[in-house]
Design an enzyme around this catalytic site. Structure first.
Site, PDB file in Angstrom:
ATOM      1  N   GLN A   1     -11.025   8.045  -5.270  1.00 36.74           N
ATOM      2  CA  GLN A   1     -11.568   8.529  -3.997  1.00 36.74           C
ATOM      3  C   GLN A   1     -12.791   9.386  -4.279  1.00 36.74           C
ATOM      4  OE1 GLN A   1     -10.827   7.575  -1.045  1.00 36.74           O
ATOM      5  NE2 GLN A   1      -8.717   6.809  -1.074  1.00 36.74           N
TER       6      GLN A   1
ATOM      7  N   CYS B   1      -8.204 -28.131   9.983  1.00 40.25           N
ATOM      8  CA  CYS B   1      -9.306 -29.101   9.879  1.00 40.25           C
ATOM      9  C   CYS B   1      -8.826 -30.514   9.566  1.00 40.25           C
ATOM     10  CB  CYS B   1     -10.302 -28.637   8.825  1.00 40.25           C
ATOM     11  SG  CYS B   1     -11.143 -27.120   9.305  1.00 40.25           S
TER      12      CYS B   1
ATOM     13  N   CYS C   1     -13.118 -29.588   5.029  1.00 38.41           N
ATOM     14  CA  CYS C   1     -12.114 -28.539   4.765  1.00 38.41           C
ATOM     15  C   CYS C   1     -10.723 -29.168   4.778  1.00 38.41           C
ATOM     16  CB  CYS C   1     -12.217 -27.437   5.820  1.00 38.41           C
ATOM     17  SG  CYS C   1     -10.934 -26.167   5.647  1.00 38.41           S
TER      18      CYS C   1
ATOM     19  N   ASP D   1      -2.282   8.599  -1.785  1.00 37.38           N
ATOM     20  CA  ASP D   1      -3.542   9.340  -1.878  1.00 37.38           C
ATOM     21  C   ASP D   1      -3.996   9.762  -0.499  1.00 37.38           C
ATOM     22  OD1 ASP D   1      -4.097   6.823  -0.827  1.00 37.38           O
ATOM     23  OD2 ASP D   1      -6.102   6.754  -1.676  1.00 37.38           O
TER      24      ASP D   1
ATOM     25  N   GLY E   1      -0.360   5.897   2.788  1.00 40.48           N
ATOM     26  CA  GLY E   1      -1.295   7.003   3.008  1.00 40.48           C
ATOM     27  C   GLY E   1      -2.334   6.693   4.069  1.00 40.48           C
ATOM     28  N   PHE E   2      -2.936   5.527   3.977  1.00 42.13           N
ATOM     29  CA  PHE E   2      -4.019   5.187   4.904  1.00 42.13           C
ATOM     30  C   PHE E   2      -3.529   5.210   6.353  1.00 42.13           C
ATOM     31  CE2 PHE E   2      -6.850   2.324   7.227  1.00 42.13           C
ATOM     32  CZ  PHE E   2      -8.074   2.871   6.894  1.00 42.13           C
TER      33      PHE E   2
ATOM     34  N   GLY F   1     -11.177   4.195   0.112  1.00 43.78           N
ATOM     35  CA  GLY F   1     -12.060   4.993   0.960  1.00 43.78           C
ATOM     36  C   GLY F   1     -13.413   4.373   1.208  1.00 43.78           C
TER      37      GLY F   1
ATOM     38  N   CYS G   1      -7.819 -27.570   5.096  1.00 39.99           N
ATOM     39  CA  CYS G   1      -6.795 -26.696   5.685  1.00 39.99           C
ATOM     40  C   CYS G   1      -6.026 -27.454   6.764  1.00 39.99           C
ATOM     41  CB  CYS G   1      -7.431 -25.428   6.246  1.00 39.99           C
ATOM     42  SG  CYS G   1      -8.032 -25.600   7.934  1.00 39.99           S
TER      43      CYS G   1
ATOM     44  N   HIS H   1      -7.125 -21.541   9.020  1.00 40.59           N
ATOM     45  CA  HIS H   1      -8.422 -21.971   8.492  1.00 40.59           C
ATOM     46  C   HIS H   1      -9.124 -20.821   7.780  1.00 40.59           C
ATOM     47  CE1 HIS H   1     -12.427 -23.655   8.058  1.00 40.59           C
ATOM     48  NE2 HIS H   1     -12.838 -22.469   8.495  1.00 40.59           N
TER      49      HIS H   1
ATOM     50  N   ASP I   1       0.869  -1.185   0.000  1.00 41.03           N
ATOM     51  CA  ASP I   1       0.000   0.000   0.000  1.00 41.03           C
ATOM     52  C   ASP I   1       0.906   1.236   0.000  1.00 41.03           C
ATOM     53  OD1 ASP I   1       0.981   0.258   2.535  1.00 41.03           O
ATOM     54  OD2 ASP I   1      -0.943   0.082   3.549  1.00 41.03           O
ATOM     55  N   SER I   2       0.301   2.401  -0.118  1.00 43.07           N
ATOM     56  CA  SER I   2       1.113   3.612  -0.299  1.00 43.07           C
ATOM     57  C   SER I   2       1.604   4.194   1.019  1.00 43.07           C
ATOM     58  CB  SER I   2       0.283   4.673  -0.998  1.00 43.07           C
ATOM     59  OG  SER I   2      -0.725   5.140  -0.112  1.00 43.07           O
TER      60      SER I   2
HETATM   61 ZN   LIG Z   1     -10.302 -25.615   7.810  1.00 44.75          ZN
END
Ligand SMILES: [Zn+2]
Length: 379
Positions: free
Chosen positions: A195, A315, A310, A144, A93-94, A222, A312, A341, A90-91
């Site tokens: 923006q 799981c 799942c 920005d 800015g935020f 934004g 992952c 997860h 990211d820049s």
């Molecule tokens: Zn999972």
């Protein structure tokens, strides 16, 4: 950079984007690693296992600590954290606008104090580009200002005009940095940011203006800063058609699985959000039947995984009862398993979205996914 749309259903786009760090399949969810790590003790090896395509890192945080010059000296962020796939930075800015104190916005940039040691820092478009160039990310974001959702129309208009002037300076500075021989990634890409707070006409005019700059991609910024979901969807309905179709569209900082499903339907194909990792650290886990709070006593003896089927790492090996115990005992492993997860859930949902658009059954998929999640436990 080559961005190619592979399939469309309504406004939804299924695309792929070739970068020097590999091809990104979109729609994509970028996993947020604020300080070059996903919070919750998740390593880059873990990320490869759970299907992460892009990592997002925060320019401001890395500038303050350990410092972007140190990272450049090390050979760039990819080498520093051992990640060879794309990175978006990211820049800054935020964070400058939300974390720092005593800030002063001028035409040249922003003067503010570090949230760590109070040190005075200046950041403008050129500084942001220089820092991101030192990090060597695949995609850099333009510097920005994100005006508050309750700012006056006059303030927002003036801010957006300045953001446009800053964007032109970002583009020039990146071209200069990319031409230098010792630059970490000389093919660094630049995304511009739309923006305009909740003012549709300001946002549309801004989208038209920045579209003419022929950037590598375009973000809508934004949003998810206090407005309602309906306002966000309305803004996307208005703005996305004014951004180039043949470039990636990124909705910054959004959001819940439902927000992503709705935004994909409106033509967005890049996302990032801290929800899956932040919720995971608090024992809140996503399933196709809604979100579960593993602190709930009813999971005390529950031998099932977080979600049946799942694949992952949590799981495949552990029960809800065991993870609940780890969370209650404040063991790091409990948080880690929940974060893994949740990120896997988001990454897998994006894969399902891509498959559904390719097979022209996205509308049906979206309805089924939304109603399944809404039917279940939420808190
Ligand atoms: Zn999972």
């Amino acid at each position: 950079m080559e961005y190619k749309i592979l399939a469309r259903e309504g406004k939804a786009k299924r695309a792929e984007m070739k970068t020097v760090h590999g091809t990104i399949q979109t729609p994509v969810f970028m996993n947020v690693g604020t300080v070059a790590a996903i919070k919750g003790a998740v390593s880059t090896d873990d990320l490869r296992q759970i299907g992460t395509q892009v990592q997002l890192s925060n320019t401001y945080h890395l500038h303050v600590r350990p410092g972007d010059k140190l990272i450049k000296e090390f050979g760039g962020l990819h080498r520093f954290m051992n990640w060879d796939r794309p990175i978006l930075t990211d820049s800054g800015g935020f964070q400058v606008f939300s974390l720092s104190s005593l800030r002063k916005i001028k035409e040249e940039g922003v003067y503010f104090s570090s949230h760590i040691d109070g040190r005075k820092i200046f950041m403008g478009p050129e500084e942001s580009m220089q820092i991101q160039s030192n990090l060597g990310s695949t995609i850099a974001m333009a510097f920005d200002e994100c005006p508050s959702s309750v700012a006056s129309r006059e303030y927002v208009q003036a801010s957006v005009d300045r953001t446009t002037r800053w964007l032109k300076r970002c583009k020039e500075e990146m071209q200069r940095l990319n031409s230098l021989p010792d630059t970490v990634n000389r093919e660094q890409l630049l995304f511009g940011i739309n923006q305009g707070a909740v003012y549709d006409d300001i946002r549309i005019a801004h989208a038209d203006t920045i579209s003419e700059l022929d950037l590598d991609g375009y973000a809508v910024g934004g949003l998810a800063v206090g407005e309602t979901h309906e306002e966000m969807y309305r803004i996307l309905d208005h703005v996305v058609p004014h951004l180039p179709l043949e470039k990636p569209t990124y909705l910054m900082g959004v959001g819940t699985p439902a927000n992503i499903l709705e935004a994909v339907d409106r033509g967005v194909d890049f996302f990032d959000c801290v929800y899956p990792s932040r919720n995971g650290r608090h024992g809140h886990v996503y399933t196709n039947h809604g979100k579960l709070n593993l602190f709930n006593a009813k999971y005390e003896l529950d031998a099932r995984p977080i979600e049946e089927g799942c694949q992952c790492p949590a799981c495949r090996s552990y029960s809800r009862a065991y993870i609940r115990h780890l969370l209650k005992a404040k063991e790091m492993l409990g948080m880690r398993l929940c974060v893994l997860h949740n990120l896997y859930f988001y990454n897998t949902m994006m894969k399902e979205i891509r498959d559904a658009i390719e097979e022209h059954r996205y509308a049906e998929y979206k309805e089924r996914k939304l109603s399944g999640m809404a039917a279940g436990e939420t808190k």
